[in-house]
Design a protein around this motif. Structure first.
Motif, PDB file in Angstrom:
ATOM      1  N   TRP A 301     -10.024 -38.631 -77.457  1.00 48.43           N
ATOM      2  CA  TRP A 301     -10.693 -39.703 -76.720  1.00 48.43           C
ATOM      3  C   TRP A 301     -12.136 -39.312 -76.474  1.00 48.43           C
ATOM      4  N   GLU A 303     -14.984 -40.115 -74.327  1.00 49.57           N
ATOM      5  CA  GLU A 303     -15.284 -40.822 -73.087  1.00 49.57           C
ATOM      6  C   GLU A 303     -16.679 -41.422 -73.111  1.00 49.57           C
ATOM      7  N   GLN A 306     -16.515 -44.334 -75.479  1.00 49.26           N
ATOM      8  CA  GLN A 306     -15.327 -45.176 -75.338  1.00 49.26           C
ATOM      9  C   GLN A 306     -14.729 -45.474 -76.702  1.00 49.26           C
TER      10      GLN A 306
END
Length: 452
Positions: A301, A303, A306
Motif C-alpha cells: 500500500w 499511502e 493512495q
C-alpha cells in the motif's frame, strides 16, 4: 557542530558519520566500539558494531589514521548522518574514494534502497566450534590490543562485570562468544544489578534462602528489562501495523498426509541428499504457486499516492525467532526457486538470522511472509501483517489426528493454515480463494507439478 562532509579535511581531522543502512532506517543503536582513542585504524578495518531494526552491522572505516575522538557511547541511538568518530589522517595509507559530490562512497554491504542485489549460491553452514574453557593466563591478543568479541558477548560481559581480556574465545578468528562469557562466570558470582536509566540508585535485591534446599533466590517479585535494539523496533513496527492496517484473518484445517508422505519419499532421493527437507519448504513452494495465480496478494500500500502496488516478483519472508527477537529475512526472487532451492535457502537464511549474521539486504524488501508457529507445538495463530506487505500466512503444528477419510474415520496428518491480510487491498473472497489454493496443493502435492 558545523555540518560538513564525512571526509572534509580540517587540519587532517576526518569525521565519519553513520551511513544510510537501508530502507526507512533513520537511526541505529551503537552496540560496541572495536577501536579506542589513540588506536591506529586502517582502511576498511571494522571500527564499530551498530544494531538497526534489521540486523547488527559492522561498520568499516572509510579512511585510515589515528582515532582522536569517539562521538557516541554503546547503547546510544545515533541518527543517520550524525558523526560517530574522528580520525587524524596522518598515515600514508589511502582512504576510501570520494564520489562526485565529495562524500564517502556507500560502504559495502549496505546502502540506499534500490541497489541491485545479485543472488549467489550461499555456503552450507557448518557446526560452530565447541566453546573452550576460559583461561586467566593472559589477555586474548586481537587487533590493536583489544579482545575481539561478538556484540552479544560484549553486552553480557558488561552486565556481568567480566573483563573480556581474560576470556578465551571459541568463535571465528578467536572471537569471544556469548557462550564463552557464560562459561567464564564463577559459580559463586551473582548477577550484576542493572543501573536504572532514570539516574536513581537501585537498592540491592535481598536474597531469600530456602531452609530446605539452601537455594538462594531474589526476594523481588518483578524484574524490569529495558527494551532496545530489535525488540524495541519490532514493537514499534507491530504497533504501527495494528494502528494503520485494517486487518482480517481466515483459517482452514486440512489433511496433509499426502504432503508428509511425499516429503518422506523425497528425503530418500539423491536430489535431497544432505538437505534438511521440512514441511515449511513445501508450504513455501505451494505459497509461491498460489501467488502466481493470485498476484493481488503479493502487493503493498502506497499511502502517499493512495495506490496499491502489485509486485511481479516475490521476496518471501520467513519469520525466525532469535535471541535478539523476531527477525524476518527474505528470499529474493523466490518465485524462481525450486523445492530443492527453497529447502537449502530457508535453512541457510534461518541459521544466519539466529547466529546474528543476517544483513540489512537479507531483511528488507519482503513482499509476503510465512510464519511457522507449529514448531512450538501451537495449532494456529493470528499474526500481524508486516508493514509494507499485504498478507502473512501462518502454519500451525502438523499432528496425527482422527479425520474422516473416504467416508471412514482414520488417523491422518492434519494442520491448520491461517492468513492475516490488509483489508484495504484484499477482500475476504480473494484471501479465501488464495488460502484454499494453498490448502489444495498441500492436500494433493502432486498438483504442484502443473504449476512449476
Amino acid at each position: 557542530m558545523e555540518d560538513r562532509a564525512p571526509e572534509e579535511d580540517q587540519g587532517n581531522i576526518l569525521e565519519f558519520r553513520l551511513p544510510d543502512l537501508g530502507e526507512g532506517l533513520a537511526d541505529a543503536e551503537l552496540v560496541s566500539w572495536s577501536v579506542g582513542v589513540g588506536d591506529t585504524v586502517q582502511l576498511n578495518q571494522t571500527i564499530a558494531d551498530v544494531e538497526t531494526a534489521k540486523a547488527v552491522v559492522s561498520l568499516p572505516s572509510p579512511f585510515s589514521g589515528t582515532v582522536v575522538e569517539l562521538l557516541a557511547q554503546p547503547g546510544e541511538t545515533v541518527a543517520v548522518g550524525a558523526p560517530l568518530i574522528r580520525v587524524r589522517n596522518d598515515l600514508s595509507v589511502p582512504s576510501a574514494p570520494e564520489s562526485a559530490n565529495g562524500r564517502t562512497s556507500v560502504l559495502v554491504g549496505y546502502g540506499p534502497e534500490g541497489e541491485t542485489v545479485s543472488r549467489r549460491r550461499r555456503p552450507v553452514p557448518t557446526e560452530p566450534t565447541a566453546p573452550q574453557p576460559s583461561s586467566t593466563a593472559g589477555p586474548v591478543e586481537q587487533g590493536a590490543g583489544r579482545a575481539a568479541a561478538t556484540p552479544g558477548a560484549r553486552k553480557l560481559a558488561k552486565e556481568l562485570g567480566i573483563d573480556l581480556w581474560y576470556v578465551a574465545g571459541s568463535g571465528p578468528d578467536g572471537a569471544v562468544t556469548v557462550e564463552d562469557v557464560r562459561a567464564a562466570v564463577p559459580v559463586s558470582q551473582p548477577r550484576a544489578v542493572p543501573t536504572p536509566t532514570d539516574g536513581s540508585t537501585a537498592p540491592p535485591t535481598p536474597a531469600v534462602t530456602d531452609p530446605d534446599g539452601g537455594i538462594s533466590r531474589p526476594a523481588s517479585r518483578e524484574e524490569r528489562t529495558p527494551i532496545s535494539g530489535i525488540r524495541k523496533r519490532t514493537a514499534a513496527a507491530m504497533v504501527a501495523s495494528a494502528r494503520t492496517i485494517p486487518q482480517a484473518s481466515t483459517f482452514v484445517t486440512i489433511d496433509c498426509t499426502a504432503s508428509m508422505e511425499l516429503l518422506d519419499h523425497l528425503r530418500t532421493t539423491k536430489s535431497f541428499e544432505g538437505l534438511v527437507l521440512t514441511p515449511l519448504a513445501l508450504v513455501a513452494r505451494s505459497v509461491l504457486a498460489a501467488l502466481a495465480e493470485y498476484p493481488g496478494i503479493n502487493a503493498g500500500w502506497d499511502e502517499a499516492h493512495q495506490e496499491i502496488v502489485t509486485k511481479h516478483y516475490v521476496n518471501l519472508g520467513i519469520a525466525v525467532a532469535t535471541e535478539r527477537g523476531l527477525l524476518v529475512p527474505n528470499l529474493k526472487e523466490a518465485q524462481a526457486l525450486s523445492l530443492r532451492d527453497l529447502c537449502r535457502e530457508i535453512g541457510w537464511l534461518a541459521e544466519t538470522a539466529r547466529s546474528g549474521g543476517a544483513t540489512p539486504t537479507d531483511l528488507r524488501g519482503g513482499t509476503f511472509t510465512i510464519t511457522n508457529v507449529g514448531v512450538f507445538g501451537v495449532d494456529a495463530g493470528v499474526p500481524l501483517v508486516n508493514p509494507g506487505e499485504a498478507a502473512i500466512l501462518c502454519l500451525g503444528s502438523i499432528r496425527k489426528r482422527p479425520w474422516v477419510f473416504r467416508d471412514e474415520l482414520a488417523v491422518r496428518w492434519v494442520t491448520t493454515l491461517g492468513i492475516s491480510f490488509d483489508h484495504r487491498m484484499i477482500d475476504g473472497e480473494l484471501a479465501s480463494r488464495f488460502l484454499a489454493t494453498v490448502a489444495g496443493l498441500l492436500e494433493d502435492p502432486l498438483t504442484l507439478l502443473s504449476r512449476m
